[in-house]
Design an enzyme around this catalytic site. Structure first.
Site, PDB file in Angstrom:
ATOM      1  N   HIS A  22       0.863  -1.186   0.000  1.00  0.00           N
ATOM      2  CA  HIS A  22       0.000   0.000   0.000  1.00  0.00           C
ATOM      3  C   HIS A  22       0.895   1.229   0.000  1.00  0.00           C
ATOM      4  O   HIS A  22       2.128   1.100  -0.011  1.00  0.00           O
ATOM      5  CB  HIS A  22      -0.988  -0.041   1.168  1.00  0.00           C
ATOM      6  N   HIS A  25       4.016   1.556   2.472  1.00  0.00           N
ATOM      7  CA  HIS A  25       5.281   0.934   2.027  1.00  0.00           C
ATOM      8  C   HIS A  25       5.888   1.759   0.892  1.00  0.00           C
ATOM      9  O   HIS A  25       7.104   1.928   0.795  1.00  0.00           O
ATOM     10  CB  HIS A  25       5.066  -0.483   1.491  1.00  0.00           C
ATOM     11  N   CYS A 130       2.597 -10.095  19.707  1.00  0.00           N
ATOM     12  CA  CYS A 130       1.633  -9.657  18.683  1.00  0.00           C
ATOM     13  C   CYS A 130       2.071 -10.230  17.352  1.00  0.00           C
ATOM     14  O   CYS A 130       3.155  -9.920  16.848  1.00  0.00           O
ATOM     15  CB  CYS A 130       1.559  -8.128  18.587  1.00  0.00           C
ATOM     16  N   CYS A 133       2.633  -7.611  14.484  1.00  0.00           N
ATOM     17  CA  CYS A 133       3.967  -6.971  14.513  1.00  0.00           C
ATOM     18  C   CYS A 133       5.070  -8.006  14.453  1.00  0.00           C
ATOM     19  O   CYS A 133       6.215  -7.658  14.209  1.00  0.00           O
ATOM     20  CB  CYS A 133       4.201  -6.203  15.814  1.00  0.00           C
ATOM     21  N   CYS A 147      -2.834  -4.408  20.927  1.00  0.00           N
ATOM     22  CA  CYS A 147      -1.724  -3.768  20.220  1.00  0.00           C
ATOM     23  C   CYS A 147      -2.263  -2.513  19.541  1.00  0.00           C
ATOM     24  O   CYS A 147      -3.234  -2.599  18.790  1.00  0.00           O
ATOM     25  CB  CYS A 147      -1.148  -4.730  19.182  1.00  0.00           C
ATOM     26  N   HIS A 150      -2.284  -2.905  15.591  1.00  0.00           N
ATOM     27  CA  HIS A 150      -3.097  -3.940  14.931  1.00  0.00           C
ATOM     28  C   HIS A 150      -4.470  -4.127  15.547  1.00  0.00           C
ATOM     29  O   HIS A 150      -5.296  -4.857  15.008  1.00  0.00           O
ATOM     30  CB  HIS A 150      -2.323  -5.264  14.886  1.00  0.00           C
ATOM     31  N   LYS A 313      -3.519   5.019  11.577  1.00  0.00           N
ATOM     32  CA  LYS A 313      -2.444   4.555  10.703  1.00  0.00           C
ATOM     33  C   LYS A 313      -3.048   3.774   9.538  1.00  0.00           C
ATOM     34  O   LYS A 313      -3.934   2.953   9.743  1.00  0.00           O
ATOM     35  CB  LYS A 313      -1.492   3.646  11.482  1.00  0.00           C
ATOM     36  N   LYS A 316      -2.992  -2.546   6.320  1.00  0.00           N
ATOM     37  CA  LYS A 316      -3.835  -3.604   5.766  1.00  0.00           C
ATOM     38  C   LYS A 316      -4.761  -4.161   6.847  1.00  0.00           C
ATOM     39  O   LYS A 316      -5.944  -4.399   6.613  1.00  0.00           O
ATOM     40  CB  LYS A 316      -2.932  -4.711   5.210  1.00  0.00           C
TER      41      LYS A 316
HETATM   42  N1  MSP Z   1       8.969  -7.018   7.864  1.00  0.00           N
HETATM   43  C1  MSP Z   1       9.094  -5.969   8.793  1.00  0.00           C
HETATM   44  C2  MSP Z   1      10.380  -5.205   8.590  1.00  0.00           C
HETATM   45  C3  MSP Z   1      11.628  -6.005   8.647  1.00  0.00           C
HETATM   46  S1  MSP Z   1      13.037  -5.054   8.290  1.00  0.00           S
HETATM   47  C4  MSP Z   1      14.323  -5.990   8.761  1.00  0.00           C
HETATM   48  C5  MSP Z   1       7.917  -5.020   8.653  1.00  0.00           C
HETATM   49  N2  MSP Z   1       7.243  -5.056   7.502  1.00  0.00           N
HETATM   50  S2  MSP Z   1       5.994  -4.116   7.128  1.00  0.00           S
HETATM   51  O1  MSP Z   1       5.502  -4.622   5.871  1.00  0.00           O
HETATM   52  O2  MSP Z   1       5.070  -4.065   8.194  1.00  0.00           O
HETATM   53  O3  MSP Z   1       6.588  -2.709   6.849  1.00  0.00           O
HETATM   54  C6  MSP Z   1       6.663  -1.717   7.838  1.00  0.00           C
HETATM   55  C7  MSP Z   1       7.213  -0.458   7.206  1.00  0.00           C
HETATM   56  O4  MSP Z   1       6.392  -0.078   6.082  1.00  0.00           O
HETATM   57  C8  MSP Z   1       7.180   0.776   8.101  1.00  0.00           C
HETATM   58  O5  MSP Z   1       8.276   0.847   8.984  1.00  0.00           O
HETATM   59  C9  MSP Z   1       7.211   1.863   7.063  1.00  0.00           C
HETATM   60  O6  MSP Z   1       8.483   1.953   6.484  1.00  0.00           O
HETATM   61  C10 MSP Z   1       6.248   1.324   6.017  1.00  0.00           C
HETATM   62  N3  MSP Z   1       4.865   1.651   6.350  1.00  0.00           N
HETATM   63  C11 MSP Z   1       3.845   0.781   6.552  1.00  0.00           C
HETATM   64  N4  MSP Z   1       2.706   1.475   6.814  1.00  0.00           N
HETATM   65  C12 MSP Z   1       2.966   2.798   6.791  1.00  0.00           C
HETATM   66  C13 MSP Z   1       2.196   3.964   6.946  1.00  0.00           C
HETATM   67  N5  MSP Z   1       0.906   3.926   7.197  1.00  0.00           N
HETATM   68  N6  MSP Z   1       2.821   5.152   6.826  1.00  0.00           N
HETATM   69  C14 MSP Z   1       4.165   5.250   6.544  1.00  0.00           C
HETATM   70  N7  MSP Z   1       4.908   4.160   6.402  1.00  0.00           N
HETATM   71  C15 MSP Z   1       4.369   2.921   6.530  1.00  0.00           C
HETATM   72  O7  MSP Z   1       7.672  -4.272   9.568  1.00  0.00           O
END
Ligand code: MSP
Length: 534
Positions: A22, A25, A130, A133, A147, A150, A313, A316
């Site tokens: 989304h 990311h 969690c 997370c 959490c 989530h 936030k 998904k």
């Molecule tokens: N897989 C772990 C990370 C492992 S790194 C060794 C993870 N994945 S995640 O798919 O949940 O990605 C989290 C990251 O995605 C956040 O830290 C950020 O960089 C980005 N984001 C996810 N949702 C976001 C928002 N709503 N807003 C901004 N960034 C976001 O955690």
């Protein structure tokens, strides 16, 4: 302003493959792309790494729900991330999947090294966990027992587990985070922005570091612990190592000096981008693993804000996501990249939504940059039809003209002020949205210059002065093209070509940022509308 050529290694988190990407990311990935493109543009040897995090209980569960085996499920979702990044013109040099054979082998080698060193021991773990997370939680972290990210109640875990001696590294890490530099002065484990560093310091001081479970008996979808295959590796221990395996580290310790163009050249990372959801693990477990592996620490962790939708936030699991493809469809690739990068001050949370995006797109891109380029090219055409040519001024007329309006431009030459004082300064300090604001000021300045000088009247009156004015306008636009290149590479390229200058990818940057690079008799070519109005 001097730019020394250096190396630059930037990473994004590797994203979970529980669902397709989304724009949260996408935000991190585009920001990393902007920085990587900027560093390549100024001549730094750059490596930009992203990837997918594919093991663990959450993925196992999602695959089961989808009626697929985890590998098949991970393959599909990983492909959707790769596709999204291609569509957004992301220039990553590597893409790690934690299910890659080389990665898995390196993780096993690394764990073995830590085990042999005595940093991993068999123990029993009891904690709240969690699954969203994939992180351990304290009661204090929860809101109404759930959490906060989530909105689920964490499960209570109690099992035999291989534990990592995180506590051993508390004092040394706390000191490093406080100083954010090694004694010799090189930056090390700097946590930015400063308020995030303070949050981590108070976490260290108030809660300390407890040893952490590094293995699972009841999760099959993971990398087997090399000395006891009845356990799999904790997904974060596996995931962190991507930052090393993605540049060719094979788990060998000390790192193999023969790695060419890989690990030894790029490690430590210059910037690791992420949001605050994963800061705590990155500021504790990750650097402790590096110390355990006798490797140096990243120079900087930069924590950007969350995209919020109606104050929540975007994620998904909350079901309020916008897909990157939706933005690309509505605003084009560069429009989408621009809107993401300008959406909130980098490092702070911000509410986003289509209404704001539409407004900004029309104001800054359709009526701003797009209109400026189209209008200026038409004026040059008209001027040439009237038998006049552009004429270079020794100094930027815009600078001269602006002297009266704005003191900033009066003191130094163009590349020192416009480039040095603002652009480089902001981008080197990761003030990504400020760079865009500054570029918009440049665009508006040229717009006002045009409106004030009224070149169309001068053309009609056959006034020679118009040649210098049109040169200044087009040369100003040329500089804007270079400035926007890291953000909107395709548009920058189109503008450069419209100015009769060939490929922007080939510019000699040091030369290109001097005032006066545009030949007077350049052959301009009008392009299609850059940003159609919404
Ligand atoms: N897989 C772990 C990370 C492992 S790194 C060794 C993870 N994945 S995640 O798919 O949940 O990605 C989290 C990251 O995605 C956040 O830290 C950020 O960089 C980005 N984001 C996810 N949702 C976001 C928002 N709503 N807003 C901004 N960034 C976001 O955690």
């Amino acid at each position: 302003m001097s730019i020394k050529n250096k190396k630059f290694y930037i990473t994004t988190p590797i994203y979970y493959v529980n669902a397709s990407p989304h724009i949260g990311h996408t935000y991190t990935t585009v920001a990393a792309d902007v920085l990587a493109r900027y560093h390549r543009m100024i001549g730094d040897k750059t490596f930009f790494l992203t990837g997918t995090d594919e093991h663990g209980a959450k993925i196992e569960e999602k695959a089961r729900e989808a009626g697929k085996n985890p590998q098949e499920f991970a393959d599909e979702v990983a492909a959707s991330f790769k596709l999204a990044w291609q569509e957004l013109n992301i220039s990553n040099d590597g893409f790690v999947r934690t299910t890659d054979e080389a990665h898995k082998k390196a993780v096993q080698k690394a764990l073995q090294y830590m085990y042999d060193k005595g940093d991993i021991y068999l123990g029993k773990y009891e904690s709240l966990y969690c699954r969203g997370c994939e992180q351990y939680k304290n009661e204090k972290d929860l809101i109404d027992g759930k959490c906060p990210d989530h909105k689920t109640v964490p499960e209570r875990m109690s099992e035999e587990s291989y534990m990592f001696k995180l506590s051993k590294y508390k004092d040394i890490l706390l000191e490093k985070i406080e100083k954010d530099a090694v004694p010799a002065g090189r930056q090390e484990l700097k946590i930015s922005p400063a308020e995030k560093k303070n949050e981590i310091l108070s976490f260290y001081e108030n809660e300390g570091l407890n040893d952490v479970s590094f293995s699972r008996k009841n999760v099959k979808w993971g990398i087997p612990i090399p000395w006891d295959e009845s356990h799999t590796t904790y997904v974060w221990a596996d995931a962190f190592l991507n930052y090393l395996t993605g540049i060719g580290w094979d788990g060998g310790n000390p790192p193999n000096p023969l790695y060419q163009g890989g690990f030894n050249e790029f490690w430590p990372a210059d910037v690791q981008l992420m949001s605050k959801d994963i800061l705590r693990v990155h500021a504790t477990i990750w650097p402790a693993m590096l110390l355990s592996l006798d490797l140096s620490l990243p120079k900087e962790l930069f924590i950007h804000g969350f995209f919020l939708i109606d104050g929540q936030k975007m994620s998904k699991s909350l079901g309020n996501v916008i897909a990157p493809a939706d933005l690309v469809k509505r605003y084009g690739v560069d429009g989408a990249r621009y809107l993401l990068m300008s959406a909130t001050p980098f490092g702070h949370d911000g509410d986003i939504g289509y209404e704001k995006f539409d407004e900004k797109y029309n104001a800054d891109l359709a009526n701003g940059l797009g209109n400026l380029v189209a209008r200026s090219l038409t004026l040059v055409e008209k001027m040439r039809e009237a038998g006049m040519e552009m004429k270079k001024d020794k100094r930027s007329l815009i600078s001269n003209w602006l002297k009266s309006k704005n003191d900033i431009f009066s003191k130094n030459d163009f590349s020192k002020t416009v480039w040095g004082k603002f652009y480089f300064n902001d981008i080197n300090n990761l003030k990504i949205d400020s760079v865009l604001m500054f570029i918009n000021i440049q665009i508006k300045t040229i717009d006002v210059y045009i409106t004030t000088k009224q070149p169309w009247v001068l053309i009609k009156n056959n006034s020679k002065e118009v040649g210098v004015i049109m040169y200044n306008i087009l040369e100003g636009i040329r500089h804007i093209a270079i400035m926007i290149y890291p953000f909107m590479p395709e548009t920058a390229g189109k503008i450069y070509e419209s100015l009769g200058l060939g490929s922007i990818e080939k510019v000699d940057f040091q030369k290109a940022i001097k005032w006066g690079g545009l030949p007077e008799n350049t052959e301009i070519k009008k392009s299609d509308v850059l940003f159609p109005r919404i």
